[in-house]
Design a protein around this motif. Structure first.
Motif, PDB file in Angstrom:
ATOM      1  N   GLU A   1      41.349  35.605  25.411  1.00  0.00           N
ATOM      2  CA  GLU A   1      40.909  35.328  26.785  1.00  0.00           C
ATOM      3  C   GLU A   1      41.700  36.162  27.787  1.00  0.00           C
ATOM      4  O   GLU A   1      41.132  36.714  28.738  1.00  0.00           O
ATOM      5  CB  GLU A   1      41.022  33.834  27.110  1.00  0.00           C
TER       6      GLU A   1
ATOM      7  N   GLN B   1      40.137  38.995  30.368  1.00  0.00           N
ATOM      8  CA  GLN B   1      40.406  38.992  31.802  1.00  0.00           C
ATOM      9  C   GLN B   1      41.028  40.320  32.248  1.00  0.00           C
ATOM     10  O   GLN B   1      40.694  40.841  33.309  1.00  0.00           O
ATOM     11  CB  GLN B   1      41.312  37.814  32.178  1.00  0.00           C
TER      12      GLN B   1
ATOM     13  N   ARG C   1      39.530  42.921  35.006  1.00  0.00           N
ATOM     14  CA  ARG C   1      40.331  43.385  36.153  1.00  0.00           C
ATOM     15  C   ARG C   1      40.381  44.914  36.191  1.00  0.00           C
ATOM     16  O   ARG C   1      40.235  45.529  37.247  1.00  0.00           O
ATOM     17  CB  ARG C   1      41.752  42.824  36.095  1.00  0.00           C
TER      18      ARG C   1
END
Length: 186
Positions: A6, A10, A14
């Motif tokens: 996870e 992320q 980004r």
């Protein structure tokens, strides 16, 4: 400490957002320089990764584990180094998406073909299931395929309703009154 899957997802999101933001910088010279620097680093890391794959090629188990890792597999895709062909990754993506598709009322998702950047998928819907999902099944299929096979530029989905199977015993026969002579000897 390494990121879990996870945290890796992320970080990828980004990074993509920041890279997309470079084109919106007011100073076009600085934006071009930043894009060039990022491109050079990505190319350098891609060449390093290609060497790692070359060293690991004799160990198919290691290469398989690397390709199956979300973050490393993503890097393989970015650098066009993934060992699995696009159709195999697309089929695996559909398989992984099955639980979400079932919640959206899909009985089966079949990869028909992947040709020239187009994936063709056949969905079999459950009729009258009353299933609800925040996303249409076509969107779920598209996102799953493109996530594992970004070379896919377009997803064509054909949907065929699946007939509800007939009950072995019609429900209305269960509620009919039993004849008084049935089952009595006489």
């Amino acid at each position: 400490m390494p990121w879990d899957d996870e945290e890796a997802r992320q970080a990828v999101l980004r990074s993509e957002e920041m890279l997309a933001g470079l084109e919106n910088l007011p100073d076009s010279t600085a934006a071009a320089l930043a894009e060039g620097a990022v491109g050079a680093v990505v190319e350098l890391y891609g060449q390093c990764l290609a060497r790692v794959i070359g060293h690991a090629a004799h160990d198919t188990g290691l290469l398989r584990r690397l390709a199956d890792d979300d973050l490393v597999g993503h890097l393989f895709l970015v650098h066009d180094l993934h060992p699995d062909p696009v159709a195999q990754r697309a089929a695996a993506a559909l398989e992984a998406a099955r639980p979400r598709l079932e919640r959206a009322g899909i009985l089966d998702a079949e990869l028909i073909a992947v040709e020239e950047g187009v994936a063709r998928v056949r969905l079999s819907r459950r009729t009258g299931c009353g299933c609800s999902s925040s996303e249409p099944p076509e969107t779920l299929v598209h996102d799953a395929l493109v996530g594992r096979a970004p070379e896919i530029e377009r997803v064509e989905v054909e949907t065929a309703p699946t007939e509800t199977p007939q009950a072995l015993i019609a429900v209305d026969t269960l509620f009919r009154a039993v004849s008084p002579s049935c089952g009595r000897s006489g």
